[in-house]
Design a protein around this motif. Structure first.
Motif, mmCIF file in Angstrom:
data_model
loop_
_atom_site.group_PDB
_atom_site.id
_atom_site.type_symbol
_atom_site.label_atom_id
_atom_site.label_comp_id
_atom_site.label_asym_id
_atom_site.label_seq_id
_atom_site.Cartn_x
_atom_site.Cartn_y
_atom_site.Cartn_z
ATOM 1 N N HIS A 94 37.242 -31.832 46.131
ATOM 2 C CA HIS A 94 38.697 -32.022 46.090
ATOM 3 C C HIS A 94 39.113 -32.735 44.810
ATOM 4 C CE1 HIS A 94 39.556 -30.748 50.203
ATOM 5 N NE2 HIS A 94 38.474 -31.382 50.581
ATOM 6 N N GLN A 95 40.314 -32.411 44.334
ATOM 7 C CA GLN A 95 40.923 -33.138 43.218
ATOM 8 C C GLN A 95 42.027 -34.078 43.687
ATOM 9 O OE1 GLN A 95 41.954 -29.569 40.783
ATOM 10 N NE2 GLN A 95 41.033 -30.696 39.109
ATOM 11 N N LYS A 96 42.625 -33.775 44.822
ATOM 12 C CA LYS A 96 43.748 -34.552 45.343
ATOM 13 C C LYS A 96 43.328 -35.294 46.614
ATOM 14 C CE LYS A 96 47.083 -33.037 42.502
ATOM 15 N NZ LYS A 96 46.276 -32.526 41.406
ATOM 16 N N SER A 97 44.177 -36.232 47.059
ATOM 17 C CA SER A 97 43.897 -37.051 48.238
ATOM 18 C C SER A 97 43.456 -36.210 49.431
ATOM 19 C CB SER A 97 45.161 -37.818 48.653
ATOM 20 O OG SER A 97 45.633 -38.605 47.606
ATOM 21 N N ILE A 98 42.392 -36.659 50.098
ATOM 22 C CA ILE A 98 41.957 -35.999 51.328
ATOM 23 C C ILE A 98 42.829 -36.523 52.470
ATOM 24 C CG2 ILE A 98 40.049 -35.782 52.978
ATOM 25 C CD1 ILE A 98 38.171 -35.912 50.520
#
Length: 583
Positions: free
Chosen positions: A317-321
């Protein structure tokens, strides 16, 4: 009683349209480093799942560069801070912190002695600064550009030289140390120059840019030698890295990585990806065994000279989980951008599932299928064989063996597969939902907590209100207990059969409760909060708890039990972490 971190499955590098993402390689220890969110990650090339995370930056991190010695990293962020920190110890101790420019740091370079550092970027008063890592003393002046500097390189052998490239389509050459302006080479690039690198022997210097040109200079004098590969790349070139003294690789927006011979100018090999925006190759670094390229999607692609395509791809992932679910030996995670990853819990390797178009609200298991819901107002199975439209934005999702319940601000909507079973209108703004075999519990903005029938959605009774609005609700597996976490960090435990409060003493978090998960023994609850902490509580001994502080940078969003002694968590740092518990 303790929680121990077993593994960090790192976030993928930050990427942005039209911007190079610099990757750094430590040849002595065979590992790479990059910026992701506000963190810097160090990952061994052969075992990328064994990552380490540096969380010292307060702003979005932009670049990290290993010192040639391998002992230190210099990392920069969007506010112009450069931090020098130790990479060998477990604590990753900061050795120096310097405000270099008042703007984004785009690139950092070390000299071969691992003593001097040049940091460049988009400053207001100056575009770069040369200093010693230990004291911050100035060792020269970075000048000669009229726009932000995108990259810097220092000659790895004596006599030292340095080169910077910028959006003004120029390369500036410096003598040093102390580094001082020698010459400005213009006319070879017609657009933004993205990257510049010295060959390991210091003989050649190569710059690449948005105009698709590859320009070779003399490493000692800075004189223009030649252009190579004209017309080969069909998109702007983002990055360059040297494989050895003769060969280098370039990565481009045309979704290719190309290998070149600097002496003959010959194109030796091309690795081609599917031509989509996600596959723009915005970074590249050569390691001992592999050439690692970075896709715009964040994927790290391992290439070898005898392979036509990537031999290994690191996903994540690159963004908040924002959501997760453990199913057998697999973990499913969803993130802010709608991406859904499936992780092997033994190896830490990830693959992608069919994604949502927007933030993933939650996963749930019902009638033998895993369902997901997101801000694209869809409830769907992982393979998208069943898709149900939700009439308004979902706030939460929960399920039992028969139904999947989706909460919006105004209603509870129960689905059996993709068919609406019942809809219950709510009088107040709802905030959280939990479902058991018999009940559906809903929390409201006015702090109220109501329980409805899971059979037909009729209201059954109210439970005592808390002091703040509920943010997370979870029934125990046996259906007897109900844990309700609120926005102030407090968890209240109810006995649903007696309708009484069991304990309201679980108040050890200091921020919003984002996730509550019950163990199969109905006695242990794990919670994750915006305060970055993970806490495990016991029903039988309410005042006993196990804490791990600062589990995730900027907050824990989701926690799941793998077994009675293992949990897994995801957070705003886009990282998945595995933990073992000792009671």
């Amino acid at each position: 009683m303790s929680i121990t971190r077993e593994g960090i499955w790192a976030a993928l590098p930050n990427t942005a349209r039209g911007q190079t993402t610099h990757l750094s390689y430590d040849a002595k220890n065979d590992r790479i480093a990059y910026a992701a969110g506000k963190s810097i990650f160090i990952r061994p090339v052969e075992e990328p799942e064994k990552a380490r995370q540096f969380t010292g930056h307060l702003s979005l991190a932009t670049v990290a560069t290993f010192a040639p010695s391998g002992f230190y990293i210099a990392s920069g962020d969007e506010s112009g801070n450069v931090k020098i920190w130790d990479t060998m110890g477990d604590d990753l101790i900061v050795k120096g912190e310097y405000q270099v420019i008042n703007g984004r740091i785009n690139d950092i370079a070390w000299d071969a002695d691992s003593q001097r550092v040049i940091a460049v970027g988009d400053g207001k008063e100056r575009y770069g600064h040369a200093f010693t890592w230990d004291s911050g003393n100035t060792v020269g002046e970075i000048s000669g550009h009229s726009a932000q500097i995108n990259a810097v390189a220092i000659r790895p052998v004596r006599p030292y030289r340095a080169a910077t490239v910028a959006d003004d389509s120029a390369l500036v050459f410096y003598h040093g140390p102390p580094f001082r302006f020698d010459s400005s080479v213009r006319g070879n690039h017609t657009n933004f120059v993205r990257d510049v690198k010295y060959s390991p022997d210091g003989v050649h210097l190569v710059s690449v840019g948005s105009d698709r040109n590859i320009v070779v200079y003399d490493g000692k004098t800075g004189e223009f030698l030649k252009k190579i590969g004209q017309g080969e790349h069909q998109g702007g070139i983002y990055a360059v890295s040297w494989v050895d003294n003769e060969k280098f690789v370039t990565s481009s927006g045309d979704a290719t990585v190309k290998l070149w011979n600097v002496t003959s100018g010959e194109l030796l090999k091309t690795w081609t990806f599917e031509k989509t925006l996600e596959n723009h190759q915005v970074g590249v670094v050569a390691t001992k065994k592999y050439i690692i390229s970075l896709s715009f999607s964040g994927n790290l692609n391992y290439l070898t000279e005898d392979s036509e395509e990537a031999v290994k791809i690191i996903r994540g992932h690159q963004k908040s989980i924002t959501a997760s679910l453990v199913s057998e030996q697999e973990l499913y995670t969803g993130s802010y951008d709608g991406r859904i990853s499936k992780w092997d819990l033994k190896t830490g390797a990830a693959t992608y599932e069919k994604a949502h178009e927007n933030l993933v609200i939650g996963f749930t298991f019902s009638q033998g299928s895993i369902y997901t819901t997101g801000w694209d107002d869809k409830l769907q199975t992982l393979d998208s064989s069943l898709v149900a439209e939700i009439p308004s934005q979902p706030k939460g999702v929960s399920s039992n063996d028969e139904i999947t319940t989706v909460l919006t601000e105004e209603a509870i909507i129960a689905y059996k597969k993709d068919v609406v079973e019942f809809t219950t209108k709510l009088n107040s703004t709802a905030t959280a939902i939990g479902t058991s075999a018999d009940y559906v519990a809903v929390g409201f903005q006015n702090n109220a907590l109501s329980v409805y029938s899971a059979k037909d959605g009729s209201k059954l009774f109210d439970l005592p209100s808390g002091r703040s609005a509920p943010s997370c609700i979870a029934f125990s597996p046996n259906g007897i207990y109900l844990a309700v976490g609120d926005v102030s960090g407090k968890i209240v435990l109810y006995n649903i059969e007696t309708k009484e409060t069991v304990t309201s003493r679980w108040a050890f978090h200091t921020g919003r409760i984002n996730s509550i998960e019950w163990n199969e023994d109905n006695n242990h609850v794990v919670s994750g909060s915006l305060d970055t902490n993970i806490i495990i509580y016991q029903v039988e001994k309410p005042m006993k708890n196990i804490k791990f502080l600062n589990a995730h940078k900027d907050g824990v969003n989701t926690v799941q039990w793998i077994s009675s002694t293992e949990i897994v968590s995801g957070g705003n740092d886009a990282t998945v972490k595995k933990w073992s518990i000792k009671y």
